[in-house]
Design an enzyme around this catalytic site. Sequence first.
Site, mmCIF file in Angstrom:
data_model
loop_
_atom_site.group_PDB
_atom_site.id
_atom_site.type_symbol
_atom_site.label_atom_id
_atom_site.label_comp_id
_atom_site.label_asym_id
_atom_site.label_seq_id
_atom_site.Cartn_x
_atom_site.Cartn_y
_atom_site.Cartn_z
ATOM 1 N N GLU A 1 0.874 -0.827 -0.004
ATOM 2 C CA GLU A 1 0.344 -0.552 0.237
ATOM 3 C C GLU A 1 0.952 1.676 0.063
ATOM 4 O O GLU A 1 0.682 2.277 -0.483
ATOM 5 C CB GLU A 1 -1.213 0.064 1.101
ATOM 6 C CG GLU A 1 -1.718 -0.860 1.205
ATOM 7 C CD GLU A 1 -1.446 -2.154 1.840
ATOM 8 O OE1 GLU A 1 -0.772 -2.893 1.791
ATOM 9 O OE2 GLU A 1 -2.609 -3.659 1.382
ATOM 10 N N HIS B 1 -11.154 -5.190 9.442
ATOM 11 C CA HIS B 1 -10.979 -5.167 8.395
ATOM 12 C C HIS B 1 -12.880 -4.125 8.351
ATOM 13 O O HIS B 1 -13.677 -4.037 7.944
ATOM 14 C CB HIS B 1 -11.549 -6.341 7.721
ATOM 15 C CG HIS B 1 -10.566 -7.209 7.598
ATOM 16 N ND1 HIS B 1 -9.653 -7.508 7.996
ATOM 17 C CD2 HIS B 1 -9.440 -7.195 5.768
ATOM 18 C CE1 HIS B 1 -8.263 -7.103 7.456
ATOM 19 N NE2 HIS B 1 -8.518 -8.021 6.122
#
Lengths: 328, 347
Positions: free
Chosen positions: A60, A129
């Site tokens: 990322e 998440h």
Amino acid sequence: MAEKTYRDAIREAMMEEMDRDTNVLIMGEDIGVYEGTFRITAGMLKKYGPRRVIDTPIAEAGMAGTAVGMAMLGLRPIVEMMTMNFAIVAADQILNHAAKVRYFSGGQVDVPMVIRGPQGAGVQLSAQHSQTFETFYGHFPGLAVVTPATPADAKGMLKTAIRGKDPVIFLESAALYGMKGEVPDDLDFTVPFGQSRVAREGSDVTIVSYGRMLQVSLIAAEKLSNDEGIEAEVIDLRSIRPLDLQPSYASVAKTHRAVVVQEQWKPFGAAAEIAASITEEMFDDLDAPVARVTGEDVPMPYARNLELLATPHEPQIIAAVKKVMYHD
Amino acid sequence: MAETTRTSATTIDSAACAPEWTEILRQMIFIRRFEEATEREFRRGKIGGYLHVYSGQEAVATGILSAIQKGDIVFSGYRDHAHALTLGADPCRVMAELFGKATGVSKGKGGSMHLFDAEHGFYGGYGIVGGHLTLATGAAYALRYQQTERIVVCYFGDGAMNIGSFHEAMNIAGLWGKQGMCPVLFVIENNGYAMGTSIERHSALTDLSARVRAYSIQAEKVDAQDVFAVRGVADRVIRQIRETGKPYCIEAVTYRFSGHGAADILQPYRTKDEVEEHRHRDPIMILRNRLREICGLSDDDVKKMEDDAGERAAQAVKFAEESPVPDPRELFTDVVAEHGPQPETES
């Protein structure tokens, strides 16, 4: 106008902008060959090829940082984060680089880039998440932070983001991907940032929200109308930075009561900022302290019953409305 | 892939006496005088924040940046004065930036760590160790995507090689290079220390070039106190990068004479003897002696260069001192684009 899902609205916005401007490209994890975890990018690799639809390694910081460099050199990269939870890995690139290079260079570069992806709880993905990030990013000058609540806004605001000159954190509600709504067909349909809207008119109380919680607030407002005869005005903020609270103030001038709804943790959250601003600006108009409806102050649990307890739903909004109206 | 080699200029041909080398010596001397001036002004309280000077490493900036072309893009870490100056940034405006003045290259908003001069190809000065490596990688992709022959040069220290963004940038650069989409020259300014932590203490594998090669990027080591050697490698690999669109890495083995930053007075991590020993391999001295011996550079020529450099540094200080501070209204400009986050009206 045509009815489209939130998911298709996002894909259409990207593809229309890629058709319009070859400087627009997209990169992310498994967005090409795999066609995206949420299938937002389905069909894009085939149409635009691997130079414009770039499958990246799971990296990322690398994705966000290379996007900053591309943007500084005139491209308009879109970075898809598989979920916004993973973008925390790229925090240095987003917060220290994307958000600041215009300023510390004295305005010598534009940084037209979009970091987009789903966020939010609701499908038992537990602690790592299920988070939301508008509060986190909303804190940082140099970024725009948007939270569309409808398919039309998803499309129009994504186009604004892609056509802009600054880094935009585009926060999609995963739970809304299948939601349908009317979306204008005009290729130049855009929705500006920093213009909130009245999503439902009412005269008794003001509910301020954004993203998925805007939809929950609208359901709560219907129940209040049907069951209690209370007419709530619901404000959709649409973007968190820039933040437009004028319609909220105008509404409070009429209703004298306000409830702010956000999905995540109460301490130092977006709702705190909004409630404080309403209190500062509209103190003399308020008949009750501004109420906040938020998620519980815990990491998201896995068990379905616990997850439901951790996130706000219509009953909490209804209870908060009754409280500010002294109906409890 | 090539083994690690230590390149050095063993033969000097007549090109060594080309006027360009005199210019490189002039520039190296100027960088030294400029940095000495910044240290003085820091002690006088005229320069705030952190100040990381370049003395000892001059051959790395000049040897490589004299080999690039107009239009190429350079990124650096926070020890960035020499890179900006060598690219052609106005020394007066660089000094003014350090003084926090409106006339600074970044309008007084960046300071020593964030020099920026897009007009001359300098795309910053970055203060988070290793963070800019990903930016340089993306910039290189953009230059190829736009079908140009421009390249990116990205400077960083040996200390930047242990942070995540280094590895993510190298891996992505290696991947994109395979498609000819990543024309970037990574330059490790290996001065042996990550701040005060020596390479043996910060890197499990001290062969830094080998670490880069692990990402399928060609890398070689060069004695970077010898600007002839640096320039020799630079000429060759820059041509290759431009042709292939593949990244390349030069590990420039160098030494910093000053402290890590201006506040690093005691330097408990190294001995005075160590610093003295390295001063015998001062890159300016090495080039000067060579030009004297082989090209007939006279003591008078050198003296004139020294005097000119001192004079230009003094002028920069004077300019900086006399420049106005930024207008208070500048506080709120350049946060986002002037028109805000709205799309511009199509013309």
